[in-house]
Design a protein around this motif. Structure first.
Motif: not given
Length: 101
Positions: A33-61
């Motif tokens: 597929g093809e990379v359509v979005e980069d979520y690097a800015a939100v992959t670090d939970s930074g204490g926001r409580g996202h450990e239970w649902a980590p964000v994956h960096r890349w969106a691919i179609v």
């Protein structure tokens, strides 16, 4: 990707939006597929409580139309698969059915 091996710099394809990739999954075949979005800015939970649902960096179609999310280590840049070049003469119509006909 640019790599530094001693004093030499080796350049190659860079993983970024618009790049064709192979997506490796633990079960099943590799997908392309093809990379359509980069979520690097939100992959670090930074204490926001996202450990239970980590964000994956890349969106691919995927080529079959599905949208998947993956981490960098799950992707391989695929230099053998290129996006088709844009039609240099879009005013020329190909035979077949066209919208509005």
């Amino acid at each position: 990707m640019a790599r530094n091996s001693g004093n030499r710099s080796v350049s190659g394809p860079v993983l970024t939006v618009g790049v064709r990739v192979l997506v490796r999954r633990s079960a099943g075949a590799d997908l392309t597929g093809e990379v359509v979005e980069d979520y690097a800015a939100v992959t670090d939970s930074g204490g926001r409580g996202h450990e239970w649902a980590p964000v994956h960096r890349w969106a691919i179609v995927l080529d079959d139309g599905r949208l998947v999310f993956a981490d960098t280590e799950d992707l391989t840049i695929d230099p053998g698969l290129h996006r088709p070049a844009p039609d240099p003469n879009p005013s020329v119509r190909t035979p077949g059915r066209h919208r509005g006909e």
